[in-house]
Design a protein around this motif. Structure first.
Motif, short mmCIF file in Angstrom:
data_model
loop_
_atom_site.label_atom_id
_atom_site.label_comp_id
_atom_site.label_asym_id
_atom_site.label_seq_id
_atom_site.Cartn_x
_atom_site.Cartn_y
_atom_site.Cartn_z
N TYR A 59 -38.04 -119.82 -35.60
CA TYR A 59 -36.64 -119.89 -35.61
C TYR A 59 -35.81 -120.25 -36.99
CZ TYR A 59 -37.48 -119.96 -30.33
OH TYR A 59 -38.06 -119.70 -29.37
N SER A 60 -36.65 -120.73 -37.96
CA SER A 60 -36.21 -120.81 -39.35
C SER A 60 -36.26 -119.67 -40.04
CB SER A 60 -36.83 -121.92 -40.18
OG SER A 60 -38.27 -121.64 -40.23
N ALA A 61 -36.85 -118.64 -39.56
CA ALA A 61 -36.79 -117.45 -40.43
C ALA A 61 -35.75 -116.30 -40.11
CB ALA A 61 -38.11 -116.44 -40.00
N ILE A 62 -35.59 -115.30 -40.97
CA ILE A 62 -34.55 -114.43 -40.82
C ILE A 62 -34.93 -113.65 -39.61
CG2 ILE A 62 -33.23 -112.32 -41.77
CD1 ILE A 62 -34.37 -113.53 -44.54
N PRO A 63 -33.82 -113.51 -38.53
CA PRO A 63 -33.87 -112.83 -37.53
C PRO A 63 -34.09 -111.24 -37.58
CG PRO A 63 -31.95 -114.17 -37.41
CD PRO A 63 -32.40 -114.21 -38.71
N LYS A 64 -34.97 -110.81 -36.72
CA LYS A 64 -35.18 -109.54 -36.77
C LYS A 64 -34.84 -108.69 -35.75
CE LYS A 64 -39.02 -106.35 -37.66
NZ LYS A 64 -40.60 -106.32 -37.79
N LEU B 219 -31.81 -111.39 -10.84
CA LEU B 219 -32.08 -112.41 -11.81
C LEU B 219 -31.84 -111.83 -13.22
CD1 LEU B 219 -35.01 -114.39 -10.31
CD2 LEU B 219 -32.46 -115.10 -10.33
N ILE B 220 -32.35 -110.51 -13.44
CA ILE B 220 -32.25 -110.02 -14.62
C ILE B 220 -30.79 -109.54 -14.90
CG2 ILE B 220 -32.73 -107.72 -15.92
CD1 ILE B 220 -35.27 -107.67 -14.55
N GLY B 221 -29.97 -109.26 -13.77
CA GLY B 221 -28.44 -109.11 -13.86
C GLY B 221 -27.87 -110.33 -14.34
N TYR B 222 -28.25 -111.75 -13.65
CA TYR B 222 -27.67 -112.85 -14.18
C TYR B 222 -27.83 -113.08 -15.71
CZ TYR B 222 -27.24 -114.74 -9.54
OH TYR B 222 -26.97 -115.08 -8.43
N SER B 223 -29.06 -112.59 -16.25
CA SER B 223 -29.12 -112.80 -17.70
C SER B 223 -28.27 -111.97 -18.64
CB SER B 223 -30.83 -112.43 -18.19
OG SER B 223 -30.61 -111.09 -18.15
N GLY B 224 -27.77 -111.00 -18.31
CA GLY B 224 -26.75 -110.30 -19.03
C GLY B 224 -27.87 -109.24 -19.91
N LEU B 225 -29.09 -109.29 -20.01
CA LEU B 225 -29.95 -108.71 -21.03
C LEU B 225 -30.28 -107.27 -20.09
CD1 LEU B 225 -32.35 -111.18 -22.28
CD2 LEU B 225 -30.22 -110.53 -23.56
N THR B 226 -30.55 -106.31 -21.10
CA THR B 226 -30.74 -104.91 -20.32
C THR B 226 -31.86 -104.29 -21.26
OG1 THR B 226 -28.78 -103.79 -21.57
CG2 THR B 226 -28.48 -104.51 -19.32
N VAL B 227 -32.72 -103.67 -20.43
CA VAL B 227 -33.72 -102.67 -21.22
C VAL B 227 -32.98 -101.68 -22.17
CG1 VAL B 227 -35.70 -101.09 -20.81
CG2 VAL B 227 -35.64 -103.12 -19.56
N GLY B 228 -33.63 -101.44 -23.32
CA GLY B 228 -32.73 -100.31 -24.08
C GLY B 228 -32.09 -101.06 -25.23
N GLU B 229 -31.55 -102.46 -24.89
CA GLU B 229 -30.45 -102.92 -25.67
C GLU B 229 -31.18 -103.48 -26.94
OE1 GLU B 229 -27.59 -106.79 -25.29
OE2 GLU B 229 -28.73 -106.50 -23.73
N THR B 230 -30.61 -103.57 -28.25
CA THR B 230 -31.16 -104.01 -29.21
C THR B 230 -30.66 -105.50 -29.59
OG1 THR B 230 -31.50 -101.80 -30.51
CG2 THR B 230 -31.23 -103.65 -32.00
N ILE B 231 -31.62 -106.21 -29.78
CA ILE B 231 -31.18 -107.80 -30.04
C ILE B 231 -31.73 -108.21 -31.02
CG2 ILE B 231 -30.46 -108.04 -27.54
CD1 ILE B 231 -33.25 -109.54 -27.32
N GLU B 232 -31.23 -109.53 -31.64
CA GLU B 232 -32.01 -110.03 -32.66
C GLU B 232 -32.87 -111.32 -31.90
OE1 GLU B 232 -28.95 -111.71 -35.35
OE2 GLU B 232 -28.86 -109.89 -36.49
N ILE B 233 -34.01 -111.38 -32.46
CA ILE B 233 -34.80 -112.51 -32.22
C ILE B 233 -35.36 -113.24 -33.42
CG2 ILE B 233 -37.05 -113.21 -31.01
CD1 ILE B 233 -36.88 -110.62 -29.48
N PRO B 234 -35.10 -114.47 -33.46
CA PRO B 234 -34.26 -115.20 -32.61
C PRO B 234 -32.69 -114.99 -32.80
CG PRO B 234 -34.88 -116.72 -34.33
CD PRO B 234 -35.69 -115.48 -34.68
N GLY B 235 -32.08 -115.16 -31.69
CA GLY B 235 -30.44 -114.90 -31.83
C GLY B 235 -29.78 -115.39 -30.73
#
Length: 876
Positions: A39-44, A64-80
């Protein structure tokens, strides 16, 4: 040479480079499972390639996946922030005790996520400790804790708060509440909830200290405070002494209202405090600034066009020079039934507004300006009836005074509510009528929210006595439909229903001693177009007397009348069980009665539309054999044709627990005056006294019977309250007269005293109750009542007003008497009594009750004394 070598070497190196590059491109990338996120590293940035769920067993994964707001194909930062926000969304649901989102694998710039959840435990059992069953039932309704639901810290905190609030409202301000959870070993992820409640003792008011008051004394101010009262004062003996915060706030408002009523418009409570005196009591400190007293200097009206100023001033009832009474101003403009606001709303001015403005406040005088904003008249657009599952809808609508297209009227709205309540098919306590105005088009929709209640009644009793089978069966159907009698497909249950007609059938037997059968039908809207009623009834009864030998052995010569429901005395009881019942009945002594009647009623518009007029034509046949209990006649057959006329007015608001209104009726029942034209010498026949002479005298019965009955209900507290204290006053009297003084009717006399039920129409008499005295003691055997009067006062206090049952307590004082001759009639010579009782109304049974009464006066040498009276099927 060197050049050739250099060329060959360059080709070899180039080939080696391209081969190496080709090999590098063809080598597959590594898939990293359960990678460590620093978590201290630069997000990727990663593209979500898949999302799985673990632990949400009671929910679909896609939910439950709908509750999360995340979807397959979405680009996110980890950690983020996307992962953090998704976890917050789950926490906000309150359904899970642990939430985590794990990176399960990566492949290049693709990432796979797993949502790991631990559900909040579910309730397997709830146990309440430290409270009564009734208190537990109240809390269960209020808390909403249900077996099988999930339990969360927020739910626990809310439950603790609601429980404390519940007991605080009841005066238990120091209540301690603990809610504990323990795992249910028999069920996974379920807990047993223990709710421990220590109510402590009620907190009461020790002393009330008032400062700054001069106009009103401490005692007067404390009398204004209805719910906050000092303990230990005799004057507060029947008033609540517990301290409840909400009641205290309301009492402070009452203090200011009282000052405003007396003209002190500037009165305020400068400060107040509640200080703990000890664990059980508190002291209350109130400081008041009374201000000065104001008077009305002038009253003016502005904006009124519908009614002239003179009319509005007369309705207001306030005049210049009087004390500026703000309470009276509010009542006469808005609250009273005949207030200015209702005057306008009865003409359709639903959007009317009246704003009092205080002008020119100088010294102790005020100019009052009443500004009127009359607005347009509102017409009724729609009338919607909800909650009706008993009657055909037209049966309800015909009772309504509010029709689509008509001008809105508040009086008509209230009258419609009364008419619905009078049908008996809906609970008046839960009736909710909501006008929904639409100011844009000047209309209003009326929504009648009703709650049906069972209104049919059944009475059944059976047993075996020494006389044989004893029993009664009575069926009263209050929602009968005669027109569907031959249409079984329309039946609701076993009978045709829906038209609001009443059909009653009953049978009663005391073996060979007494049998009775009756049948009646009542239609309140005969023909369906106008409120004209039709009634039809028929009855048959047979009574058998006791043999002379059994009768002569009795201690009291008329004690055997207990066989017909009258009171036993000790002497008779002893002999009753000593003598053989086989010898008690005498089949040669009997009275049989047959009667039929047809009645027609009409609702009147004058003097007002609470009046009704009805006429009834009846025929009665009396057959007697050795019936020695009638003074005038013992053998023979008698006939009577009667015409009954009744003028009545009924304006009560609720037929079960009445808060306001009145009931009056005047009835005249008369037969043709046969003695005026049959040319018989009744003086001579009466003097002969033979059986043949009496048969001749009473072949056709003649009389006139006048009765007046009245009840007035006055609410002593707010009529809109669930606990309205009501004063009921009554005044009744009756006269039975004859056209010929030598031909007095042996039937239809008054049987006065007791519970008003036992012996009803025994020996063809009309029973009149007078509590505190034996049944029929004012007209005992050998005496006939030809006049009676009864006056009374009753205080009613409701204990339970629910669709399933109504219970109220009462206390009463009353007086009455009976006379064997009209010439001796004195309506103010009364036998007095007092007592208390309770009434219970159950829809399937009707009214029941028990009274204790004490009769203060002597009747034929014996004091009334203490008596218990039972009531069944009628109000006393």
């Amino acid at each position: 040479m060197h050049t050739k070598l250099l060329f060959i070497l360059s080709v070899i190196l180039a080939a080696g480079f391209f081969t190496s590059a080709a090999q590098t491109q063809e080598q597959p990338l590594d898939t990293i499972y359960n990678p460590t996120v620093i978590y201290s590293a630069i997000p990727k940035k990663y593209e979500i390639a898949g999302i799985s769920v673990k632990g949400g067993t009671n929910y679909e994964d896609f939910v439950l996946i709908g509750y999360s707001g995340l979807t397959v194909g979405e680009t996110i930062e980890i950690p983020g922030s996307e992962i953090t926000d998704a976890m917050k969304r789950f926490w906000r649901q309150g359904l899970f005790s642990d939430v985590s989102i794990v990176l399960t694998k990566i492949y290049g710039n693709k990432a796979w996520l797993e949502i790991r959840l631990k559900q909040q435990p579910r309730i397997s059992q709830i146990n309440y400790h430290g409270i009564k069953k009734s208190e537990r039932e109240e809390l269960e309704t209020r808390l909403g804790l249900v077996k099988g639901n999930q339990i969360t810290p927020n739910i626990v905190d809310r439950a603790v708060k609601l429980i404390k609030q519940h007991f605080d409202e009841k005066g238990f301000k120091n209540a301690v509440v603990q809610i504990k959870q323990k795992d249910d070993l028999a069920h996974e992820n379920e807990v047993i909830v223990d709710i421990d409640i220590d109510k402590k003792e009620k907190v009461k008011v020790h002393k009330i200290y008032i400062d700054g008051n001069h106009v009103l004394s401490d005692n007067k101010i404390q009398r204004v405070m209805k719910k906050t009262n000092e303990k230990g004062k005799l004057i507060n003996l029947f008033r609540t002494k517990k301290f409840v915060e909400d009641n205290y706030k309301a009492d402070k408002e009452r203090i200011i209202d009282k000052y405003n009523e007396l003209g002190y418009r500037d009165a305020i409570i400068v400060s107040d405090s509640v200080v703990r005196y000890n664990d059980k009591t508190v002291d209350v400190y109130i400081k008041i600034d009374e201000g000065r007293k104001y008077y009305l200097r002038d009253i003016s009206w502005v904006g009124n066009t519908v009614y002239p100023t003179e009319v509005l001033s007369a309705v207001l009832g306030m005049h210049p020079g009087e004390v500026y009474n703000q309470k009276l101003l509010r009542k006469r403009t808005l609250e009273d039934e005949d207030a200015v606001a209702n005057l306008y709303m009865d003409k359709g001015y639903l959007f009317f507004q009246l704003v009092p403005i205080e002008n020119n406040v100088m010294n102790d005088s005020i100019d009052l300006e009443l500004r009127m904003m009359e607005g347009p008249q509102a017409r009724i657009n729609k009338v919607v009836i909800n909650g009706n599952d008993r009657l055909y809808e037209h049966v309800i609508r015909r009772e309504l005074r509010t029709k689509p297209g008509e001008l809105f009227s508040k009086s008509d709205l209230m009258r419609s509510a009364r008419e619905i309540a009078q049908t008996g098919h809906f609970d008046p306590e839960t009736m909710d009528i909501k006008p929904q105005p639409n100011e844009e088009n000047g209309t209003v929709d009326l929504i009648y929210n009703l709650q049906s209640k069972a209104n049919d009644q059944i009475e059944f009793s059976a047993g075996w006595g020494q006389t044989g089978v004893i029993g009664k069966l009575s069926l009263k159907f209050t929602n009968f439909s005669m027109r569907n009698l031959l249409n079984p497909k329309s039946y609701k249950g076993i009978i045709p229903q829906g038209d609001g007609q009443t059909f009653t059938i009953s049978a009663q037997t005391n073996a060979k001693y007494y049998q009775s059968y009756s049948l009646s039908f009542f239609d309140p809207w005969f023909g369906g177009k106008r409120p004209n009623s039709l009634s039809v009834s028929a009855y048959y009864s047979r009574q058998t007397a006791v043999s002379s030998s059994f009768y002569n052995n009795s201690f009291n010569p008329y004690a055997y009348s207990g066989l017909y429901g009258n009171s036993y005395n000790n002497g008779y009881l002893n002999d009753y069980y000593q003598n053989s019942m086989e010898n008690a009945i005498d089949p040669d002594k009997w009275l049989q009665m047959v009667g039929v009647s047809v009645g027609f009623g009409k609702r009147l518009n004058w003097p007002d539309d609470y009046f009704t007029f009805s006429a009834e034509l009846g025929y009665q046949l009396y057959m007697l054999k050795n019936w020695e209990y009638l003074y005038y006649m013992q053998n023979g057959t008698s006939h009577s044709i009667t015409l009954g006329l009744t003028l009545a007015r009924n304006s009560i608001d609720n037929p079960i627990y009445t808060r306001r209104g009145s009931q009056f009726s005047m009835s005249l029942q008369l037969t043709p005056p046969y003695s005026l034209w049959d040319k018989k010498n009744y003086k001579e026949l009466s003097e002969k006294g033979t059986a043949a002479a009496k048969k001749d005298m009473y072949k056709w019965i003649e009389y006139y019977k006048f009765k007046f009955k009245s009840k007035v209900y006055i609410p002593l507290t707010s009529a809109e309250s669930q606990h309205t204290l009501v004063l009921m006053t009554r005044a009744d009297f009756g006269l039975l007269g004859s056209y010929n003084k030598y031909k007095k009717s042996p039937f239809e006399t008054f049987y006065v005293g007791g519970d008003g039920m036992t012996g009803s129409y025994t020996y063809a008499q009309e029973t009149i109750g007078l509590r505190g005295y034996e049944n029929g003691s004012l007209t005992p055997w050998g005496k006939d009542g030809y006049a009676y009067t009864r006056l009374g006062f009753e205080l009613h206090f409701p204990l339970l007003l629910q669709p399933s049952s109504t219970i109220y307590a009462l206390a009463f004082v009353e007086g009455g008497n009976a006379w064997t001759s009209l010439s001796n009639f004195d309506p103010f010579s009364l036998k007095r009594s007092a007592g208390a009782g309770v009434r219970i109304f159950l829809p399937m049974i009707g009214m029941m009750g028990i009274d204790w009464a004490y009769g203060f006066d002597k009747v034929f040498g014996e004091r009334g004394g203490s008596h218990i009276h039972f009531i069944l099927g009628q109000e006393f």
